[in-house]
Design a protein around this motif. Structure first.
Motif, PDB file in Angstrom:
ATOM      1  N   MET A   1       0.848  -1.187   0.000  1.00  0.00           N
ATOM      2  CA  MET A   1       0.000   0.000   0.000  1.00  0.00           C
ATOM      3  C   MET A   1       0.884   1.238   0.000  1.00  0.00           C
ATOM      4  SD  MET A   1      -1.345  -0.055   3.959  1.00  0.00           S
ATOM      5  CE  MET A   1      -2.009   1.606   3.900  1.00  0.00           C
ATOM      6  N   GLU A   2       0.333   2.314  -0.496  1.00  0.00           N
ATOM      7  CA  GLU A   2       1.045   3.588  -0.489  1.00  0.00           C
ATOM      8  C   GLU A   2       0.999   4.156   0.927  1.00  0.00           C
ATOM      9  OE1 GLU A   2       3.236   6.400  -2.697  1.00  0.00           O
ATOM     10  OE2 GLU A   2       2.229   4.626  -3.504  1.00  0.00           O
ATOM     11  N   VAL A   3       2.147   4.590   1.437  1.00  0.00           N
ATOM     12  CA  VAL A   3       2.208   5.178   2.778  1.00  0.00           C
ATOM     13  C   VAL A   3       2.887   6.543   2.709  1.00  0.00           C
ATOM     14  CG1 VAL A   3       2.287   2.909   3.891  1.00  0.00           C
ATOM     15  CG2 VAL A   3       4.434   4.087   3.346  1.00  0.00           C
ATOM     16  N   PRO A   4       2.627   7.413   3.671  1.00  0.00           N
ATOM     17  CA  PRO A   4       3.332   8.701   3.709  1.00  0.00           C
ATOM     18  C   PRO A   4       4.833   8.470   3.852  1.00  0.00           C
ATOM     19  CG  PRO A   4       1.446   8.698   5.201  1.00  0.00           C
ATOM     20  CD  PRO A   4       1.629   7.289   4.750  1.00  0.00           C
ATOM     21  N   ARG A   5       5.629   9.284   3.175  1.00  0.00           N
ATOM     22  CA  ARG A   5       7.083   9.085   3.196  1.00  0.00           C
ATOM     23  C   ARG A   5       7.639   9.114   4.620  1.00  0.00           C
ATOM     24  NH1 ARG A   5      11.439   8.496   0.119  1.00  0.00           N
ATOM     25  NH2 ARG A   5      10.170   8.388  -1.755  1.00  0.00           N
TER      26      ARG A   5
ATOM     27  N   VAL B   1       7.911   5.520   6.211  1.00  0.00           N
ATOM     28  CA  VAL B   1       8.527   4.374   5.526  1.00  0.00           C
ATOM     29  C   VAL B   1       9.464   3.582   6.423  1.00  0.00           C
ATOM     30  CG1 VAL B   1       8.316   5.275   3.168  1.00  0.00           C
ATOM     31  CG2 VAL B   1      10.325   5.874   4.561  1.00  0.00           C
ATOM     32  N   SER B   2      10.042   4.210   7.430  1.00  0.00           N
ATOM     33  CA  SER B   2      10.997   3.507   8.293  1.00  0.00           C
ATOM     34  C   SER B   2      10.329   2.440   9.154  1.00  0.00           C
ATOM     35  CB  SER B   2      11.737   4.503   9.185  1.00  0.00           C
ATOM     36  OG  SER B   2      10.832   5.211  10.004  1.00  0.00           O
ATOM     37  N   SER B   3       9.002   2.332   9.075  1.00  0.00           N
ATOM     38  CA  SER B   3       8.276   1.304   9.821  1.00  0.00           C
ATOM     39  C   SER B   3       7.943   0.081   8.965  1.00  0.00           C
ATOM     40  CB  SER B   3       6.971   1.884  10.382  1.00  0.00           C
ATOM     41  OG  SER B   3       7.218   2.945  11.273  1.00  0.00           O
ATOM     42  N   TYR B   4       8.353   0.098   7.686  1.00  0.00           N
ATOM     43  CA  TYR B   4       7.922  -0.941   6.748  1.00  0.00           C
ATOM     44  C   TYR B   4       9.088  -1.505   5.933  1.00  0.00           C
ATOM     45  CZ  TYR B   4       3.250   1.148   7.409  1.00  0.00           C
ATOM     46  OH  TYR B   4       2.078   1.632   7.928  1.00  0.00           O
ATOM     47  N   GLY B   5       8.804  -2.620   5.255  1.00  0.00           N
ATOM     48  CA  GLY B   5       9.624  -3.039   4.136  1.00  0.00           C
ATOM     49  C   GLY B   5       9.132  -2.272   2.922  1.00  0.00           C
ATOM     50  N   VAL B   6      10.044  -1.732   2.112  1.00  0.00           N
ATOM     51  CA  VAL B   6       9.667  -0.836   1.023  1.00  0.00           C
ATOM     52  C   VAL B   6      10.217  -1.365  -0.298  1.00  0.00           C
ATOM     53  CG1 VAL B   6       9.854   1.517   0.127  1.00  0.00           C
ATOM     54  CG2 VAL B   6       9.593   1.140   2.579  1.00  0.00           C
TER      55      VAL B   6
ATOM     56  N   GLN C   1       5.861   2.550  -1.614  1.00  0.00           N
ATOM     57  CA  GLN C   1       5.066   1.327  -1.661  1.00  0.00           C
ATOM     58  C   GLN C   1       5.561   0.397  -0.562  1.00  0.00           C
ATOM     59  OE1 GLN C   1       2.413  -0.218  -3.521  1.00  0.00           O
ATOM     60  NE2 GLN C   1       1.955   1.946  -3.869  1.00  0.00           N
ATOM     61  N   ALA C   2       4.747   0.244   0.482  1.00  0.00           N
ATOM     62  CA  ALA C   2       5.166  -0.496   1.672  1.00  0.00           C
ATOM     63  C   ALA C   2       4.471  -1.850   1.756  1.00  0.00           C
ATOM     64  CB  ALA C   2       4.865   0.317   2.923  1.00  0.00           C
ATOM     65  N   VAL C   3       5.195  -2.810   2.287  1.00  0.00           N
ATOM     66  CA  VAL C   3       4.682  -4.168   2.437  1.00  0.00           C
ATOM     67  C   VAL C   3       3.878  -4.273   3.727  1.00  0.00           C
ATOM     68  CG1 VAL C   3       5.312  -6.600   2.629  1.00  0.00           C
ATOM     69  CG2 VAL C   3       6.695  -5.061   1.203  1.00  0.00           C
ATOM     70  N   VAL C   4       2.695  -4.878   3.644  1.00  0.00           N
ATOM     71  CA  VAL C   4       1.886  -5.146   4.825  1.00  0.00           C
ATOM     72  C   VAL C   4       1.676  -6.657   4.954  1.00  0.00           C
ATOM     73  CG1 VAL C   4       0.811  -2.870   4.803  1.00  0.00           C
ATOM     74  CG2 VAL C   4      -0.283  -4.748   3.575  1.00  0.00           C
ATOM     75  N   GLY C   5       0.959  -7.064   6.003  1.00  0.00           N
ATOM     76  CA  GLY C   5       1.025  -8.449   6.440  1.00  0.00           C
ATOM     77  C   GLY C   5       0.291  -9.528   5.696  1.00  0.00           C
TER      78      GLY C   5
ATOM     79  N   LYS D   1      12.722  -1.343   6.509  1.00  0.00           N
ATOM     80  CA  LYS D   1      12.750  -0.175   7.393  1.00  0.00           C
ATOM     81  C   LYS D   1      13.839   0.834   7.011  1.00  0.00           C
ATOM     82  CE  LYS D   1      10.734  -2.816  11.194  1.00  0.00           C
ATOM     83  NZ  LYS D   1      10.863  -3.324  12.564  1.00  0.00           N
ATOM     84  N   PRO D   2      13.759   1.370   5.800  1.00  0.00           N
ATOM     85  CA  PRO D   2      14.782   2.320   5.357  1.00  0.00           C
ATOM     86  C   PRO D   2      14.618   3.690   6.026  1.00  0.00           C
ATOM     87  CG  PRO D   2      13.043   2.214   3.738  1.00  0.00           C
ATOM     88  CD  PRO D   2      12.706   1.170   4.782  1.00  0.00           C
ATOM     89  N   GLU D   3      15.683   4.451   6.058  1.00  0.00           N
ATOM     90  CA  GLU D   3      15.581   5.844   6.460  1.00  0.00           C
ATOM     91  C   GLU D   3      14.745   6.595   5.421  1.00  0.00           C
ATOM     92  OE1 GLU D   3      16.669   7.103   9.282  1.00  0.00           O
ATOM     93  OE2 GLU D   3      17.482   5.158   9.903  1.00  0.00           O
ATOM     94  N   ILE D   4      14.114   7.674   5.825  1.00  0.00           N
ATOM     95  CA  ILE D   4      13.213   8.408   4.937  1.00  0.00           C
ATOM     96  C   ILE D   4      13.901   8.801   3.637  1.00  0.00           C
ATOM     97  CG2 ILE D   4      11.885  10.545   4.686  1.00  0.00           C
ATOM     98  CD1 ILE D   4      11.249  10.373   7.672  1.00  0.00           C
ATOM     99  N   ASP D   5      15.106   9.326   3.742  1.00  0.00           N
ATOM    100  CA  ASP D   5      15.811   9.804   2.548  1.00  0.00           C
ATOM    101  C   ASP D   5      16.312   8.667   1.661  1.00  0.00           C
ATOM    102  OD1 ASP D   5      15.382  12.360   3.446  1.00  0.00           O
ATOM    103  OD2 ASP D   5      17.350  12.563   4.395  1.00  0.00           O
TER     104      ASP D   5
END
Length: 283
Positions: free
Chosen positions: A151-155, A158-163, A192-196, A182-186
């Motif tokens: 799903m699309e997430v706010p930039r 992104v550090s809370s997800y696999g991207v 596009q983040a992975v969910v469960g 869990k990448p850094e924002i920059d």
């Protein structure tokens, strides 16, 4: 471990926390059944025996309810539960919190041949057609080895997800040439983040067996999927539905309010709350 819901999760596994009157785990059980899953493997911890008790049919409880004239409630419980006589169910233990990849590896000896689905109860996904059913339909129609719900997430989150690092789009699929946990924002390659929810080629178990610990010193499923890119086709799937992160208090509250709004039985509760809040603001 459910640390974000302590002290409640000292005694109640987070998977059994209710959204209104339905525990989180029931939503993924129903989603898996609707998708035609043949065998369900529950990766649990020895301290969470309540999960096994909840999942399995309780004939004594249902008989007791029937004796008290509560037949409808007994049938409701039987319909929700899984019966070993009619369902293929396995419980395995992950004794230490060594990551999602490790948890999946605990189920390896019990997986049937072919692709496997992974569902995380923390992620509540509400839709007319279950997210997993949508994914399996797309998986069977497209040349994909590993499919990940995205799903699309706010930039800034992104550090809370696999991207995903995306190479091309094809309708609901986003084919990827990279995956970052869990990448850094920059440094995030996309939003596009992975969910469960995952549908994975059975070869994922071999990859996980050779996977070294990643973020947090854990065996990360994201790292194993990323390692397969090049040898296998990996794509994100943009599902139709509304997702709530019920591993967080914000997400759980949002899910409670959303479902309450959909149920006419709670109209008076919401109306009374809004009315009282408006009067308080005026005062």
């Amino acid at each position: 471990m459910g640390t974000r819901f302590l002290p409640a999760t000292k005694a109640v596994p987070k998977e059994l926390l209710p959204v209104l009157d339905t525990p989180l785990i029931q939503y993924v059980i129903d989603e898996a059944r609707d998708a035609g899953i043949e065998r369900m493997v529950f990766v649990n911890h020895p301290s969470k025996s309540a999960i096994e008790r909840y999942v399995l049919d309780d004939t004594e409880l249902c008989a007791s309810l029937c004796e008290k004239g509560k037949d409808a409630l007994a049938r409701e419980l039987q319909d929700a539960a899984l019966d070993r006589n009619t369902h293929d169910i396995v419980f395995v233990h992950q004794n230490e919190p060594l990551g999602l990849g490790h948890a999946i590896l605990c189920a390896a000896d019990h997986a049937l041949p072919g692709a496997v689905a992974v569902l995380l109860p923390d992620d509540l996904i509400l839709s007319k057609k279950g997210c997993l059913s949508q994914m399996i339909e797309a998986y069977e129609a497209e040349p994909v080895d590993h499919m990940l719900a995205t799903m699309e997430v706010p930039r800034e989150t992104v550090s809370s997800y696999g991207v995903l690092s995306i190479s091309r789009h094809d309708n609901a699929l986003a084919y990827c040439d990279g995956l970052v946990e869990k990448p850094e924002i920059d440094a995030a390659p996309s939003t596009q983040a992975v969910v469960g929810r995952y549908v994975l080629d059975g070869g994922i178990f071999d990859t996980l067996r050779g996977q070294k610990p990643g973020a947090g010193g854990e065996i990360q499923l994201t790292d194993a999927i990323a390692a397969d890119i090049g040898d296998k086709t990996v794509a994100g799937f943009r599902f139709i539905g509304k997702r709530f992160d019920c591993g967080s208090k914000d997400g759980m509250l949002s899910a409670q309010l959303f479902l309450a709004q959909q149920d006419a039985r709670f109209d008076h509760v919401i109306g009374d709350f809004l009315s009282a809040n408006q009067q308080m603001n005026v005062a």
